[in-house]
Each structure stands twice: as structure tokens, then as C-alpha cells.
Scaffold this motif. Structure first.
Motif, mmCIF file in Angstrom:
data_model
loop_
_atom_site.group_PDB
_atom_site.id
_atom_site.type_symbol
_atom_site.label_atom_id
_atom_site.label_comp_id
_atom_site.label_asym_id
_atom_site.label_seq_id
_atom_site.Cartn_x
_atom_site.Cartn_y
_atom_site.Cartn_z
ATOM 1 N N THR A 10 0.681 -1.235 -0.108
ATOM 2 C CA THR A 10 0.149 -0.443 -0.288
ATOM 3 C C THR A 10 1.041 1.340 -0.090
ATOM 4 O O THR A 10 1.566 1.861 1.286
ATOM 5 N N THR A 12 0.847 5.178 0.532
ATOM 6 C CA THR A 12 0.158 5.767 0.939
ATOM 7 C C THR A 12 1.333 7.500 0.515
ATOM 8 O O THR A 12 2.652 7.697 0.936
ATOM 9 N N ALA A 20 -2.906 10.362 -1.217
ATOM 10 C CA ALA A 20 -3.760 9.434 -1.725
ATOM 11 C C ALA A 20 -3.456 8.202 -1.432
ATOM 12 O O ALA A 20 -2.049 7.998 -1.074
ATOM 13 N N ARG A 22 -2.548 3.702 -2.987
ATOM 14 C CA ARG A 22 -2.902 3.344 -3.617
ATOM 15 C C ARG A 22 -2.340 1.671 -3.230
ATOM 16 O O ARG A 22 -1.228 1.224 -2.528
ATOM 17 N N ARG A 23 -3.238 0.796 -3.326
ATOM 18 C CA ARG A 23 -2.307 -0.896 -2.799
ATOM 19 C C ARG A 23 -2.873 -1.674 -4.343
ATOM 20 O O ARG A 23 -3.160 -1.550 -5.234
ATOM 21 N N LEU A 24 -1.260 -2.140 -4.470
ATOM 22 C CA LEU A 24 -0.557 -3.018 -5.200
ATOM 23 C C LEU A 24 -0.155 -4.223 -4.799
ATOM 24 O O LEU A 24 0.224 -5.348 -4.480
ATOM 25 N N LYS A 32 1.738 1.655 -11.465
ATOM 26 C CA LYS A 32 0.474 2.930 -11.176
ATOM 27 C C LYS A 32 0.726 3.993 -10.940
ATOM 28 O O LYS A 32 1.874 4.366 -10.634
ATOM 29 N N PHE A 34 -0.462 7.994 -10.293
ATOM 30 C CA PHE A 34 -1.546 8.714 -10.294
ATOM 31 C C PHE A 34 -1.410 10.971 -10.022
ATOM 32 O O PHE A 34 0.257 11.068 -9.244
#
Length: 65
Positions: A10, A12, A20, A22-24, A32, A34
Motif C-alpha cells: 500500500t 500512501t 492519496a 493505492r494498493r498494488l 500505477k 496518480f
């Protein structure tokens, strides 16, 4: 951001009140991206995994004016 290995990570990104997350899944080759509009002069990027010994992470921060 990207990761490789066995497990998940994850990411952050935090700047002042802006945040923001995002979990990969690191078992799948993926990158990814953003956008985050910063809310302070500093930016912190954290990578957290339940199995840190089995994953590798990388991220790049690009500033656009």
C-alpha cells in the motif's frame, strides 16, 4: 509506483491535508500512476506491506508546473 514479488504493498502519498492511497498486488507486473495536488511544501511517500521481506518497491515523483 510499482512493486514485484509475493504480496501486496500500500503506497500512501501525503502533503499537508492532501492524501492519496493505492494498493498494488506485487505478483502481477503493473505500474500505477496518480495525481496529487500538494497542500504543503513537503511530500511524504510511504510503502507498507505485511510481508516486506518478499516484495520490492519503487516510486518516482514528478513535478509538473
Amino acid at each position: 509506483m510499482t512493486c514485484a514479488g509475493d504480496g501486496t504493498v500500500t503506497f500512501t502519498a501525503v502533503s499537508g491535508t492532501a492524501r492519496a492511497v493505492r494498493r498494488l498486488d506485487c505478483t502481477q507486473p503493473v505500474t500505477k500512476a496518480f495525481r496529487l495536488t500538494t497542500a504543503a511544501p513537503r511530500l511524504a511517500v510511504l510503502a507498507d506491506s505485511a510481508t516486506p521481506e518478499t516484495v520490492g518497491t519503487a516510486y518516482m515523483v514528478r513535478r509538473a508546473d
